[in-house]
Scaffold this active site. Structure first.
Site, short mmCIF file in Angstrom:
data_model
loop_
_atom_site.label_atom_id
_atom_site.label_comp_id
_atom_site.label_asym_id
_atom_site.label_seq_id
_atom_site.Cartn_x
_atom_site.Cartn_y
_atom_site.Cartn_z
N ASP A 74 0.88 -1.17 0.00
CA ASP A 74 0.00 0.00 0.00
C ASP A 74 0.91 1.21 0.00
OD1 ASP A 74 -1.54 2.20 0.68
OD2 ASP A 74 -2.81 1.10 2.08
N SER A 154 -2.00 13.32 -14.36
CA SER A 154 -3.25 13.25 -15.15
C SER A 154 -3.39 14.53 -15.94
CB SER A 154 -4.46 13.11 -14.23
OG SER A 154 -5.65 13.30 -14.96
N TYR A 167 -9.31 15.20 -6.64
CA TYR A 167 -8.44 14.28 -7.39
C TYR A 167 -7.48 15.06 -8.28
CZ TYR A 167 -6.91 11.13 -11.10
OH TYR A 167 -6.13 10.46 -12.01
N LYS A 171 -3.16 15.43 -8.46
CA LYS A 171 -2.28 15.28 -9.62
C LYS A 171 -1.48 16.56 -9.88
CE LYS A 171 -3.38 10.99 -10.38
NZ LYS A 171 -2.38 9.93 -10.12
N1 LIG Z 1 -7.85 5.70 -16.15
C1 LIG Z 1 -7.90 7.02 -16.20
O1 LIG Z 1 -8.87 7.61 -16.71
C2 LIG Z 1 -6.74 7.82 -15.68
C3 LIG Z 1 -6.50 9.09 -16.26
C4 LIG Z 1 -5.43 9.84 -15.80
C5 LIG Z 1 -4.60 9.33 -14.80
N2 LIG Z 1 -4.86 8.10 -14.26
C6 LIG Z 1 -3.94 7.62 -13.22
O2 LIG Z 1 -3.30 6.46 -13.69
C7 LIG Z 1 -2.87 5.67 -12.59
C8 LIG Z 1 -3.28 4.22 -12.81
O3 LIG Z 1 -4.67 4.14 -12.85
P1 LIG Z 1 -5.45 3.13 -13.81
O4 LIG Z 1 -6.26 3.96 -14.73
O5 LIG Z 1 -4.55 2.13 -14.37
O6 LIG Z 1 -6.47 2.50 -12.76
P2 LIG Z 1 -6.62 0.99 -12.23
O7 LIG Z 1 -7.65 1.08 -11.14
O8 LIG Z 1 -6.86 0.07 -13.35
O9 LIG Z 1 -5.19 0.66 -11.60
C9 LIG Z 1 -4.75 1.26 -10.40
C10 LIG Z 1 -4.08 0.20 -9.55
O10 LIG Z 1 -3.59 0.86 -8.36
C11 LIG Z 1 -3.84 0.01 -7.26
N3 LIG Z 1 -3.91 0.80 -6.03
C12 LIG Z 1 -4.91 1.58 -5.58
N4 LIG Z 1 -4.61 2.10 -4.38
C13 LIG Z 1 -3.37 1.63 -4.07
C14 LIG Z 1 -2.50 1.80 -2.97
N5 LIG Z 1 -2.88 2.52 -1.90
N6 LIG Z 1 -1.29 1.21 -2.99
C15 LIG Z 1 -0.92 0.44 -4.05
N7 LIG Z 1 -1.71 0.21 -5.11
C16 LIG Z 1 -2.92 0.81 -5.12
C17 LIG Z 1 -5.17 -0.68 -7.58
O11 LIG Z 1 -5.32 -1.88 -6.82
C18 LIG Z 1 -5.03 -0.91 -9.08
O12 LIG Z 1 -4.47 -2.19 -9.36
C19 LIG Z 1 -3.50 6.30 -11.34
O13 LIG Z 1 -2.52 7.09 -10.68
C20 LIG Z 1 -4.59 7.18 -11.92
O14 LIG Z 1 -4.89 8.26 -11.08
C21 LIG Z 1 -5.90 7.33 -14.69
#
Ligand SMILES: NC(=O)c1ccc[n+]([C@@H]2O[C@H](COP(=O)([O-])OP(=O)(O)OC[C@H]3O[C@@H](n4cnc5c(N)ncnc54)[C@H](O)[C@@H]3O)[C@@H](O)[C@H]2O)c1
Length: 265
Positions: A74, A154, A167, A171
């Site tokens: 975590d 992001s 959120y 970022k």
């Molecule tokens: N998908 C989108 O629209 C988007 C857009 C911009 C940025 N992001 C960013 O991209 C990154 C990855 O997100 P994603 O889209 O792949 O989502 P996702 O939910 O598919 O993957 C995120 C992963 O992070 C893990 N996670 C959550 N909290 C955690 C913690 N406290 N410690 C360790 N692991 C943890 C989850 O279990 C999951 O496997 C994030 O930082 C998110 O904010 C996502």
């Protein structure tokens, strides 16, 4: 083990003999990034708070001929982060690349409808998690006089829309820390950059929208704001992260790469 581990048709070996940690690698962008590094011969530490999803991704990499271990972590818990670094170094000797990817969003709502608990929780993972990842990997990189950090921010940090303001604030903090840290670490030959993805239908949507998959009209509304006419895909983010981590980006630090199909222009 094959000479070339090929994933989605990509054959490169830019990270041979390098150890790469990816947090939040059990799903979405992190999973694709871990697999892309493995496809380029990195020793990958697949880390996630969800032990089963990290183990699954690790297993898939190993079955495809790549090298990986999985570590449950975590990112908002300092002892977990220390354990992650210890296990990575114990297994692979050093850390060359740290990808601070783990993150999530509170449910999309107006700021004044978001509770203090939701606010604290999202800052704990998205901001404190990046702080802890950097805090614990940098001294190890300074010892070796080299290293690369990539933080996942992001497009919402630079072009926020209504709905996920705290959120987006997390970022924004990640982008500012990225720039400041790049200034603090450049003399140690450590580069620090960020990636700004646009919306993608990963596990992220469950937290932000409360659904596994977007309704067609919500998807169309999002896509209508993206000049290249689609949402991001995990491959797009993985390609940007590996570029910033590679020698091709050796003179790039303190910046962020928008992987957003033109949405922020
Ligand atoms: N998908 C989108 O629209 C988007 C857009 C911009 C940025 N992001 C960013 O991209 C990154 C990855 O997100 P994603 O889209 O792949 O989502 P996702 O939910 O598919 O993957 C995120 C992963 O992070 C893990 N996670 C959550 N909290 C955690 C913690 N406290 N410690 C360790 N692991 C943890 C989850 O279990 C999951 O496997 C994030 O930082 C998110 O904010 C996502």
């Amino acid at each position: 083990m094959p000479d070339v581990y090929c994933f989605e048709g990509v054959i490169l070996n830019r990270f041979e003999e390098q150890c790469v940690i990816v947090t939040g690698a059990g799903s979405g962008f992190g999973e694709a990034t871990a697999k892309r590094f493995a496809s380029e011969k990195a020793n990958v530490v697949v880390s996630d708070v969800e032990a089963a999803s990290a183990a699954k991704v690790c297993d898939e990499i190993q079955k495809a001929g790549g090298k990986a271990i999985s570590v449950t972590c975590d990112v908002s818990v300092e002892a977990d982060m220390e354990d992650l670094l210890d296990k990575a170094i114990g297994e692979f000797g050093a850390v060359d690349v740290m990808v601070n990817n783990a993150g999530y969003s509170h449910m999309s709502r107006l700021l004044w409808k978001i509770s203090v608990e939701e606010f604290d929780a999202v800052f704990a993972v998205n901001v404190k998690g990046v702080f802890l990842g950097c805090k614990h990997v940098i001294p190890r990189m300074i010892e070796r006089k080299k290293g690369v950090i990539v933080n996942i921010a992001s497009v919402g940090a630079i072009a926020p829309r209504a709905g996920v303001t705290p959120y987006n604030g997390t970022k924004g903090a990640v982008l500012t820390m990225t720039k400041g840290l790049a200034m603090e670490t450049a003399r140690h030959n450590i580069r620090v950059n960020a990636v700004n993805p646009v919306a993608a239908e990963t596990g992220f949507m469950k937290g932000a929208m409360g659904v596994d998959q977007l309704e067609d009209e919500d998807r169309e509304r999002l896509i209508s704001t993206i000049p290249l006419g689609r949402m991001a895909e995990p491959f797009d983010v993985a390609a940007a992260v590996t570029f910033l981590s590679s020698e091709d980006a050796r003179f790039i630090t303190g910046t962020s790469l928008n992987v957003d199909g033109g949405r922020s222009v």
